[in-house]
Write a protein that holds these residues in place. Sequence first.
Motif, mmCIF file in Angstrom:
data_model
loop_
_atom_site.group_PDB
_atom_site.id
_atom_site.type_symbol
_atom_site.label_atom_id
_atom_site.label_comp_id
_atom_site.label_asym_id
_atom_site.label_seq_id
_atom_site.Cartn_x
_atom_site.Cartn_y
_atom_site.Cartn_z
ATOM 1 N N GLU A 285 -29.820 -40.119 -20.809
ATOM 2 C CA GLU A 285 -30.565 -41.101 -21.628
ATOM 3 C C GLU A 285 -31.452 -41.500 -20.647
ATOM 4 O O GLU A 285 -31.860 -43.036 -20.626
ATOM 5 C CB GLU A 285 -29.923 -41.546 -23.244
ATOM 6 N N TRP B 219 -31.638 -33.773 -16.757
ATOM 7 C CA TRP B 219 -32.062 -33.583 -18.051
ATOM 8 C C TRP B 219 -31.090 -33.841 -18.851
ATOM 9 O O TRP B 219 -29.583 -33.853 -18.741
ATOM 10 C CB TRP B 219 -33.211 -32.549 -18.893
ATOM 11 N N ASP B 220 -30.693 -33.445 -20.532
ATOM 12 C CA ASP B 220 -29.923 -34.118 -21.722
ATOM 13 C C ASP B 220 -28.646 -35.363 -20.391
ATOM 14 O O ASP B 220 -27.574 -35.444 -20.342
ATOM 15 C CB ASP B 220 -28.008 -32.737 -21.375
ATOM 16 N N GLY C 259 -37.091 -34.823 -19.451
ATOM 17 C CA GLY C 259 -36.402 -34.285 -18.897
ATOM 18 C C GLY C 259 -36.905 -35.233 -17.496
ATOM 19 O O GLY C 259 -38.148 -35.446 -17.820
ATOM 20 N N LYS D 102 -28.012 -32.231 -17.245
ATOM 21 C CA LYS D 102 -28.122 -30.836 -16.228
ATOM 22 C C LYS D 102 -28.908 -31.536 -14.913
ATOM 23 O O LYS D 102 -29.566 -32.851 -15.417
ATOM 24 C CB LYS D 102 -27.893 -30.286 -17.123
ATOM 25 N N LYS E 105 -35.906 -38.964 -25.702
ATOM 26 C CA LYS E 105 -34.893 -38.374 -25.300
ATOM 27 C C LYS E 105 -34.690 -36.873 -24.240
ATOM 28 O O LYS E 105 -33.392 -36.149 -24.337
ATOM 29 C CB LYS E 105 -33.755 -38.844 -25.926
ATOM 30 N N LYS E 106 -36.034 -36.025 -25.963
ATOM 31 C CA LYS E 106 -35.361 -34.873 -25.663
ATOM 32 C C LYS E 106 -36.156 -34.020 -24.020
ATOM 33 O O LYS E 106 -36.302 -32.814 -23.941
ATOM 34 C CB LYS E 106 -36.564 -34.523 -26.489
#
Length: 237
Positions: A216, A213-214, A187, A2, A184-185
Amino acid sequence: MKTIIHKSDTRGTANFGWLNSYHTFSFGNYYNPERMSFGALRVLNDDTVSAGKGFGKHPHDNMEIISIPLEGDLEHQDSMGNTTVIKQGDIQVMSAGTGVFHSEYNKNLDKEVKFLQIWITPNQKNVTPRYDQITIRDNDIKNNLYQILSPNQEDDGVWIHQNAWFHLGKLEKGSTHTYTLNDKKNGVYAFILEGNISLENNLLEKRDGLGIWDVEQLQITSNESSKILLMEIPITL
């Protein structure tokens, strides 16, 4: 994946004569309910202060405040007893915690000072206020995404009370770089200081910002000589 793009000309502005400021997120008299923050990144101000002018003594609490000079010399004084001058190549951090007063003035009487003022919402409240600064060399960031901030005292750069990592890069035309998120959580908010960069197929120019974000990893290509600040921060608080 996103994303959200903030073009440079969509930022809020404030011009007080001695201060010309661009606000990526709501700040002062600029209010946009759709631009309150990007996760823990609460403030990203792009400030220019006239010769000899500045911010008088004022309070902060429970905020991590990072200053990154871009041009000129900025004099800092605070209620912890610190009096310092920061300039291009320096990174300054202040954990306001239970409360601190400070002032910031253009040290020079013959030229402007330009700097980024960044506020990060901390993951701990009412900590003991603290101050730190480092100096990075131009070679550290040349064609490299160099870490300037983290949550760990033993790492390179300054540290803050938040699960955040900042990287600064001065990238040559045609260079490509991969950034792997530490968490990974989180952004990443990318801010282009100079030049023209493609980040995950988004074309970004000087003073554009991109929140992503979302994901890796990020793929970054410098389309011309460019300078980029990457701010990896928690998306949810």
